[in-house]
Design a protein around this motif. Sequence first.
Motif, short mmCIF file in Angstrom:
data_model
loop_
_atom_site.label_atom_id
_atom_site.label_comp_id
_atom_site.label_asym_id
_atom_site.label_seq_id
_atom_site.Cartn_x
_atom_site.Cartn_y
_atom_site.Cartn_z
N GLN A 102 48.39 31.78 3.20
CA GLN A 102 49.00 33.10 3.13
C GLN A 102 48.07 34.04 2.37
OE1 GLN A 102 52.69 32.38 1.15
NE2 GLN A 102 53.56 31.24 2.83
N PRO A 103 47.87 35.29 2.87
CA PRO A 103 47.02 36.22 2.13
C PRO A 103 47.70 36.62 0.82
CG PRO A 103 48.01 37.29 4.04
CD PRO A 103 48.37 35.83 4.11
N ALA A 104 46.90 36.84 -0.20
CA ALA A 104 47.42 37.22 -1.51
C ALA A 104 47.89 38.67 -1.47
CB ALA A 104 46.33 37.05 -2.56
N TRP A 105 48.95 38.98 -2.22
CA TRP A 105 49.42 40.36 -2.24
C TRP A 105 48.40 41.28 -2.88
CZ3 TRP A 105 49.84 42.46 -7.03
CH2 TRP A 105 50.13 41.64 -8.11
N ALA A 106 47.50 40.74 -3.69
CA ALA A 106 46.46 41.56 -4.32
C ALA A 106 45.47 42.11 -3.29
CB ALA A 106 45.73 40.77 -5.39
N ASP A 107 45.35 41.45 -2.12
CA ASP A 107 44.46 41.96 -1.07
C ASP A 107 44.88 43.35 -0.62
OD1 ASP A 107 42.94 39.64 -1.12
OD2 ASP A 107 43.90 38.75 0.64
N LYS A 108 46.16 43.65 -0.69
CA LYS A 108 46.66 44.96 -0.26
C LYS A 108 46.13 46.09 -1.13
CE LYS A 108 51.01 43.10 1.48
NZ LYS A 108 52.46 43.12 1.34
N LEU A 109 45.71 45.78 -2.35
CA LEU A 109 45.19 46.81 -3.26
C LEU A 109 43.89 47.42 -2.75
CD1 LEU A 109 45.76 44.92 -6.64
CD2 LEU A 109 47.19 46.71 -5.66
N PHE A 110 43.20 46.71 -1.84
CA PHE A 110 41.92 47.17 -1.34
C PHE A 110 42.04 47.90 0.01
CE2 PHE A 110 40.92 44.02 -4.46
CZ PHE A 110 39.85 44.59 -5.13
N GLY A 111 43.25 48.17 0.45
CA GLY A 111 43.48 48.97 1.66
C GLY A 111 42.86 48.39 2.92
N GLY A 112 42.77 47.08 3.01
CA GLY A 112 42.25 46.46 4.22
C GLY A 112 40.74 46.25 4.20
N GLU A 113 40.03 46.85 3.25
CA GLU A 113 38.57 46.67 3.17
C GLU A 113 38.27 45.56 2.17
OE1 GLU A 113 34.42 48.75 1.84
OE2 GLU A 113 36.25 49.87 1.56
N THR A 114 38.15 44.35 2.67
CA THR A 114 37.87 43.20 1.79
C THR A 114 36.53 42.55 2.10
OG1 THR A 114 39.12 41.75 3.24
CG2 THR A 114 40.31 42.70 1.36
N THR A 115 35.75 43.14 3.02
CA THR A 115 34.43 42.61 3.33
C THR A 115 33.42 43.75 3.42
OG1 THR A 115 34.75 42.75 5.72
CG2 THR A 115 35.35 40.67 4.66
N HIS A 116 32.17 43.42 3.12
CA HIS A 116 31.08 44.38 3.32
C HIS A 116 29.83 43.60 3.69
CE1 HIS A 116 28.74 48.01 3.07
NE2 HIS A 116 27.83 47.34 2.39
N ASP A 117 29.18 44.01 4.78
CA ASP A 117 27.95 43.38 5.23
C ASP A 117 26.81 44.38 5.06
OD1 ASP A 117 25.97 41.88 6.40
OD2 ASP A 117 26.84 41.89 8.41
N PHE A 118 25.83 44.02 4.23
CA PHE A 118 24.66 44.88 4.03
C PHE A 118 23.71 44.81 5.21
CE2 PHE A 118 25.96 44.14 -0.41
CZ PHE A 118 26.02 45.45 -0.86
N GLY A 119 23.89 43.81 6.07
CA GLY A 119 23.02 43.64 7.22
C GLY A 119 21.72 42.98 6.83
N THR A 120 20.66 43.22 7.63
CA THR A 120 19.34 42.66 7.35
C THR A 120 18.63 43.58 6.37
OG1 THR A 120 19.25 41.68 9.54
CG2 THR A 120 17.17 41.93 8.39
N VAL A 121 18.14 42.99 5.28
CA VAL A 121 17.50 43.77 4.22
C VAL A 121 16.17 43.12 3.85
CG1 VAL A 121 19.70 44.58 3.28
CG2 VAL A 121 18.66 42.50 2.37
N VAL A 122 15.33 43.89 3.20
CA VAL A 122 14.06 43.38 2.69
C VAL A 122 14.34 42.42 1.55
CG1 VAL A 122 11.89 44.02 1.59
CG2 VAL A 122 12.90 45.51 3.31
N ARG A 123 13.67 41.27 1.52
CA ARG A 123 13.84 40.34 0.41
C ARG A 123 13.44 41.05 -0.88
NH1 ARG A 123 11.84 36.50 -2.94
NH2 ARG A 123 13.13 34.66 -3.17
N GLY A 124 14.29 40.98 -1.87
CA GLY A 124 14.06 41.66 -3.14
C GLY A 124 14.82 42.96 -3.28
N ALA A 125 15.51 43.38 -2.22
CA ALA A 125 16.27 44.63 -2.28
C ALA A 125 17.42 44.52 -3.28
CB ALA A 125 16.82 44.98 -0.90
N GLN A 126 17.69 45.60 -3.96
CA GLN A 126 18.82 45.68 -4.89
C GLN A 126 19.94 46.42 -4.16
OE1 GLN A 126 18.55 44.03 -7.96
NE2 GLN A 126 16.78 43.34 -6.79
N LEU A 127 20.99 45.71 -3.81
CA LEU A 127 22.04 46.23 -2.95
C LEU A 127 23.26 46.61 -3.78
CD1 LEU A 127 21.65 43.39 -0.35
CD2 LEU A 127 20.59 45.64 -0.25
#
Length: 152
Positions: free
Chosen positions: A22-47
């Motif tokens: 079951q998803p935690a009720w605390a997940d609702k605090l983030f308005g559905g945005e619980t993932t972020h993908d930076f994609g392909t980045v240069v090794r050493g990048a500060q994201l």
Amino acid sequence: MRKVALALFAALSFSPAAIAQQPAWADKLFGGETTHDFGTVVRGAQLKHSFKITNIYKVPLDITEVRVSCGCVRAEASAKVLQPNETATLNISMDGRQFIGSKTVRVFVTVGPKFVSTATLAVSANARGDIAFAPSVIDFGNLHRGQTPTKT
């Protein structure tokens, strides 16, 4: 036999595995945005990325703990207490020097104190060593529309 079957059903229904799905009720605090993908980045990048967290409940919530599943990520909340309808940010920093290839890191945000729940966020990136930018920084300064600046 009927009582044994009922007891077995009840034990399986309330097992930790059934509860964990079951998803935690605390997940609702983030308005559905619980993932972020930076994609392909240069090794050493500060994201960097910020998740918005909003207290949608009618009681104040304390952010009691923020922890990550990897040392290549730091997470810090901009506020420790959220009043009802108050918004804060959870600032994520991912260090691309500490991994090569694809990496997904979980960030666990625990809120409480009376009713405790933990939201699980995920940030991911693909650090590639075969990508390079030279020079790493270009600054053209302030430009006006129509100008065509050059740098050497």
